[in-house]
Scaffold this motif. Structure first.
Motif, mmCIF file in Angstrom:
data_model
loop_
_atom_site.group_PDB
_atom_site.id
_atom_site.type_symbol
_atom_site.label_atom_id
_atom_site.label_comp_id
_atom_site.label_asym_id
_atom_site.label_seq_id
_atom_site.Cartn_x
_atom_site.Cartn_y
_atom_site.Cartn_z
ATOM 1 N N GLU A 139 50.996 -16.745 35.009
ATOM 2 C CA GLU A 139 51.254 -18.048 34.387
ATOM 3 C C GLU A 139 50.411 -18.245 33.130
ATOM 4 O O GLU A 139 50.894 -18.779 32.124
ATOM 5 C CB GLU A 139 50.963 -19.170 35.388
ATOM 6 N N GLN A 140 49.149 -17.790 33.173
ATOM 7 C CA GLN A 140 48.276 -17.896 31.995
ATOM 8 C C GLN A 140 48.817 -17.054 30.842
ATOM 9 O O GLN A 140 48.789 -17.483 29.674
ATOM 10 C CB GLN A 140 46.853 -17.444 32.355
ATOM 11 N N ILE A 141 49.315 -15.862 31.163
ATOM 12 C CA ILE A 141 49.887 -14.994 30.125
ATOM 13 C C ILE A 141 51.092 -15.682 29.472
ATOM 14 O O ILE A 141 51.255 -15.661 28.243
ATOM 15 C CB ILE A 141 50.286 -13.621 30.713
ATOM 16 N N LEU A 142 51.948 -16.301 30.280
ATOM 17 C CA LEU A 142 53.116 -16.999 29.732
ATOM 18 C C LEU A 142 52.690 -18.157 28.829
ATOM 19 O O LEU A 142 53.313 -18.398 27.790
ATOM 20 C CB LEU A 142 54.013 -17.508 30.865
ATOM 21 N N GLU A 143 51.634 -18.856 29.202
ATOM 22 C CA GLU A 143 51.112 -19.930 28.351
ATOM 23 C C GLU A 143 50.607 -19.376 27.016
ATOM 24 O O GLU A 143 50.835 -19.962 25.950
ATOM 25 C CB GLU A 143 49.981 -20.667 29.066
ATOM 26 N N GLU A 144 49.910 -18.227 27.068
ATOM 27 C CA GLU A 144 49.414 -17.596 25.839
ATOM 28 C C GLU A 144 50.568 -17.097 24.978
ATOM 29 O O GLU A 144 50.507 -17.156 23.744
ATOM 30 C CB GLU A 144 48.466 -16.435 26.191
ATOM 31 N N ILE A 145 51.626 -16.610 25.614
ATOM 32 C CA ILE A 145 52.801 -16.152 24.862
ATOM 33 C C ILE A 145 53.381 -17.324 24.060
ATOM 34 O O ILE A 145 53.775 -17.164 22.897
ATOM 35 C CB ILE A 145 53.861 -15.550 25.819
ATOM 36 N N ASN A 146 53.406 -18.494 24.663
ATOM 37 C CA ASN A 146 53.921 -19.668 23.950
ATOM 38 C C ASN A 146 53.064 -20.014 22.734
ATOM 39 O O ASN A 146 53.577 -20.436 21.690
ATOM 40 C CB ASN A 146 54.007 -20.862 24.905
ATOM 41 N N LYS A 147 51.746 -19.825 22.855
ATOM 42 C CA LYS A 147 50.861 -20.061 21.710
ATOM 43 C C LYS A 147 51.134 -19.039 20.605
ATOM 44 O O LYS A 147 51.191 -19.382 19.423
ATOM 45 C CB LYS A 147 49.400 -19.971 22.149
ATOM 46 N N VAL A 148 51.290 -17.775 21.003
ATOM 47 C CA VAL A 148 51.541 -16.701 20.028
ATOM 48 C C VAL A 148 52.818 -16.976 19.246
ATOM 49 O O VAL A 148 52.864 -16.866 18.021
ATOM 50 C CB VAL A 148 51.626 -15.332 20.744
ATOM 51 N N ARG A 149 53.881 -17.345 19.937
ATOM 52 C CA ARG A 149 55.169 -17.548 19.254
ATOM 53 C C ARG A 149 55.131 -18.759 18.331
ATOM 54 O O ARG A 149 55.816 -18.780 17.306
ATOM 55 C CB ARG A 149 56.294 -17.690 20.274
ATOM 56 N N ASP A 150 54.342 -19.783 18.719
ATOM 57 C CA ASP A 150 54.245 -20.973 17.876
ATOM 58 C C ASP A 150 53.529 -20.686 16.558
ATOM 59 O O ASP A 150 53.736 -21.384 15.569
ATOM 60 C CB ASP A 150 53.515 -22.093 18.619
ATOM 61 N N GLU A 151 52.697 -19.641 16.549
ATOM 62 C CA GLU A 151 51.939 -19.290 15.348
ATOM 63 C C GLU A 151 52.734 -18.425 14.386
ATOM 64 O O GLU A 151 52.365 -18.286 13.221
ATOM 65 C CB GLU A 151 50.668 -18.524 15.742
ATOM 66 N N GLN A 152 53.821 -17.809 14.887
ATOM 67 C CA GLN A 152 54.543 -16.835 14.063
ATOM 68 C C GLN A 152 55.978 -17.279 13.826
ATOM 69 O O GLN A 152 56.630 -17.821 14.719
ATOM 70 C CB GLN A 152 54.522 -15.468 14.756
ATOM 71 N N ASP A 153 56.455 -17.039 12.619
ATOM 72 C CA ASP A 153 57.832 -17.390 12.288
ATOM 73 C C ASP A 153 58.814 -16.410 12.918
ATOM 74 O O ASP A 153 59.865 -16.804 13.419
ATOM 75 C CB ASP A 153 58.033 -17.414 10.767
ATOM 76 N N ALA A 154 58.454 -15.133 12.877
ATOM 77 C CA ALA A 154 59.360 -14.100 13.381
ATOM 78 C C ALA A 154 59.342 -14.081 14.910
ATOM 79 O O ALA A 154 58.306 -14.295 15.538
ATOM 80 C CB ALA A 154 58.954 -12.738 12.837
ATOM 81 N N ASP A 155 60.502 -13.829 15.473
ATOM 82 C CA ASP A 155 60.612 -13.704 16.925
ATOM 83 C C ASP A 155 60.090 -12.339 17.358
ATOM 84 O O ASP A 155 59.891 -11.434 16.532
ATOM 85 C CB ASP A 155 62.076 -13.883 17.345
ATOM 86 N N SER A 159 57.894 -8.244 25.848
ATOM 87 C CA SER A 159 56.988 -7.076 25.925
ATOM 88 C C SER A 159 55.981 -7.079 24.783
ATOM 89 O O SER A 159 54.777 -6.872 25.000
ATOM 90 C CB SER A 159 57.787 -5.770 25.896
ATOM 91 N N GLN A 160 56.478 -7.301 23.555
ATOM 92 C CA GLN A 160 55.579 -7.348 22.396
ATOM 93 C C GLN A 160 54.575 -8.488 22.540
ATOM 94 O O GLN A 160 53.393 -8.337 22.232
ATOM 95 C CB GLN A 160 56.392 -7.538 21.112
ATOM 96 N N ALA A 161 55.047 -9.630 23.018
ATOM 97 C CA ALA A 161 54.174 -10.782 23.187
ATOM 98 C C ALA A 161 53.085 -10.494 24.222
ATOM 99 O O ALA A 161 51.926 -10.898 24.040
ATOM 100 C CB ALA A 161 54.996 -11.995 23.598
ATOM 101 N N PHE A 162 53.432 -9.789 25.292
ATOM 102 C CA PHE A 162 52.433 -9.383 26.284
ATOM 103 C C PHE A 162 51.333 -8.564 25.616
ATOM 104 O O PHE A 162 50.138 -8.791 25.858
ATOM 105 C CB PHE A 162 53.098 -8.551 27.395
ATOM 106 N N SER A 163 51.723 -7.602 24.782
ATOM 107 C CA SER A 163 50.747 -6.733 24.113
ATOM 108 C C SER A 163 49.796 -7.540 23.229
ATOM 109 O O SER A 163 48.585 -7.293 23.211
ATOM 110 C CB SER A 163 51.465 -5.672 23.273
ATOM 111 N N ILE A 164 50.345 -8.510 22.497
ATOM 112 C CA ILE A 164 49.506 -9.348 21.629
ATOM 113 C C ILE A 164 48.529 -10.173 22.470
ATOM 114 O O ILE A 164 47.338 -10.287 22.130
ATOM 115 C CB ILE A 164 50.393 -10.260 20.755
#
Length: 485
Positions: A139-155, A159-164
């Protein structure tokens, strides 16, 4: 023929309601979307015909009785056991029982954490405390993924989001058995989308509206629901549509065996995979924006290998799972005994694993599933009967359900739903709120039926603005879901 047309036209002009026939609609596809559209239109006194390519109705909802009791080879849950779910009143009125498999906050969507028993490849059960703790990390990883995507324009892919996330927060990276359990959680997420994590959009993965009330397994299967909705409708089975011609005054539909049917309008409720395949020709061609929606939406595969045993020899949990180093190597079995009382386990592969298993014979696929079971229960008895679904290679479906792929907007679902002249579209892939679900398919069928009714009556000059909207005084079993457009 021409004089009859003129006569009809004159009667419409002169008397409004004096025309010699009711408005007519052809519904293409006899799944939940098509049948709910047909039901809506027939209840509005339209002439309705459903053309269905299979020898049965239901589409990707298919309740099988060959074991002597109902088992769903396709959809089997009501996602959101609540009055807000458009299907709930229908199911409730039929008195069909549901087995509730989760509350509102399950990280695995359709099951609560404590309903699992997970095992490693050697057959050792994973301690429940570890399963719970890894679930919290997930659940924490999914929350962090949402933060990562909000910072970036490109989708990017999940899997890539997990790595970041792992590079930013190394403490969330797990090792050993905990890593394998995390992969199993990822495997379950892939099952929800019927697709692999490297194709699922990080921007759009959580855009679906999850209704409250948890998830309920249809104990007696979905067939009683579709049969009730279809009662009294003119349904032509074994009629595979190959061509749809639209003109300002109607549509002409041609089937594989050369038959043609004409009507004022058509509702197209075939699966996304079938639209993608191009086996139905549109004349004139669909607009570019519509074709792009068809091309750019993802369609995934999740299958079921249903194993019927003489007796129960497994733990009394709803799900058995095998953890592994990769999500591809993980497995899970739904225990139907807990919900239905029958000694049945359902192996549910998704994504690439489902594609690979579809290349096997039914016997080899069942053996593969049983081998996974033997990993965790070495003394497992062989099944006495098996059923294998093949939604990916079935020409009538060519996939299980839709999902958001990397780099494509979520509004493609809505674009796919928007009518083109007198063609109206329905199905789970046209539901931006509830994609991939039975209630999504059902609600878009209601919308397409109502849109079609309004458009056709408007053209005939017969729309009575003082009549109540359908659903206000219509059959209580078919509630109207108001369009968001």
């Amino acid at each position: 023929m021409e004089s009859r047309k003129n006569s009809d036209r004159q009667m419409r002009r002169a008397g409004g309601r004096m025309k010699t026939r009711s408005p007519s609609v052809i519904v293409i596809g006899g799944g939940f979307a098509g049948i709910s559209a047909a039901r809506t239109l027939q209840d509005a006194s339209f002439q309705v015909m459903v053309l269905e390519s299979r020898d049965r109705i239901g589409g990707r909802v298919h309740t099988d009785y060959s074991f002597g009791f109902p088992v769903d080879l396709g959809a089997s849950w009501l996602h959101g056991v609540c009055k807000e779910n458009p299907l709930a009143p229908v199911i409730g009125r039929l008195g069909l029982p549901l087995y509730r498999t989760s509350g509102d906050n399950s990280v695995l969507y359709d099951h609560d954490l404590e309903s699992y028993a997970l095992f490693d490849m050697e057959g050792n059960q994973v301690p429940q405390e570890l399963v719970t703790n890894v679930g919290i990390t997930f659940e924490q990883i999914l929350e962090e993924i949402n933060k990562v995507r909000d910072e970036q324009d490109a989708d990017m892919s999940i899997s890539q989001a997990f790595s970041i996330v792992f590079s930013r927060k190394p403490e969330l990276r797990l090792e050993g058995l905990a890593h394998n359990v995390l992969q199993w959680y990822l495997c379950r997420m892939e099952g929800w989308f019927a697709a692999d994590a490297d194709t699922i959009s990080a921007k759009c993965w959580d855009q679906e509206e999850l209704l409250p009330g948890g998830h309920g397994l249809m104990v007696r299967g979905y067939r009683p629901v579709i049969n009730t909705l279809a009662k009294g409708i003119d349904i032509r089975l074994g009629h595979r549509v190959t061509k749809i011609v639209r003109r300002y005054n109607g549509v002409k539909v041609t089937t594989e065996n050369g038959e043609t049917f004409v009507a004022d309008a058509a509702v197209i409720a075939v699966p996304l995979g079938v639209l993608k395949s191009g086996t139905i020709t549109f004349e004139p061609k669909l607009p570019e924006w519509k074709q792009e929606a068809i091309n750019d939406l993802g369609v995934g595969i999740e299958n079921k290998i249903i194993l019927h045993f003489e007796k129960v020899f497994w733990p009394k949990v709803e799900f058995l799972g095998v953890v592994a180093e990769t999500s591809y190597g993980c497995s899970y079995f739904l225990n139907l005994h807990k919900a239905t009382g029958h000694p049945v386990l359902v192996y549910m592969p998704a994504g690439q694993l489902a594609k690979d298993i579809e290349k096997m014979s039914d016997e080899a696929a069942a053996n593969f599933a049983f081998l996974q079971l033997q990993r965790i229960l070495p003394d497992a008895l062989p099944p006495v009967q098996c059923l294998v679904s093949r939604w990916g290679s079935d020409v009538n479906s060519l996939g299980s359900y839709s999902y958001d792929i990397v780099g494509k907007p979520h509004d493609l679902y809505e674009r796919l739903r928007v009518p083109v002249d007198n063609l109206f579209f329905a199905g789970e892939a046209t539901s931006s709120s509830f994609p991939g679900s039975v209630h999504g398919a059902y609600s878009t069928g209601l919308m397409a039926g109502e849109d079609c009714r309004m458009r056709v009556l408007e053209r005939y000059g017969e729309l009575d603005l003082f009549q109540p909207v359908m659903g206000e005084e219509g059959p209580a079993s078919v509630p109207l879901l108001i369009s968001r457009l």
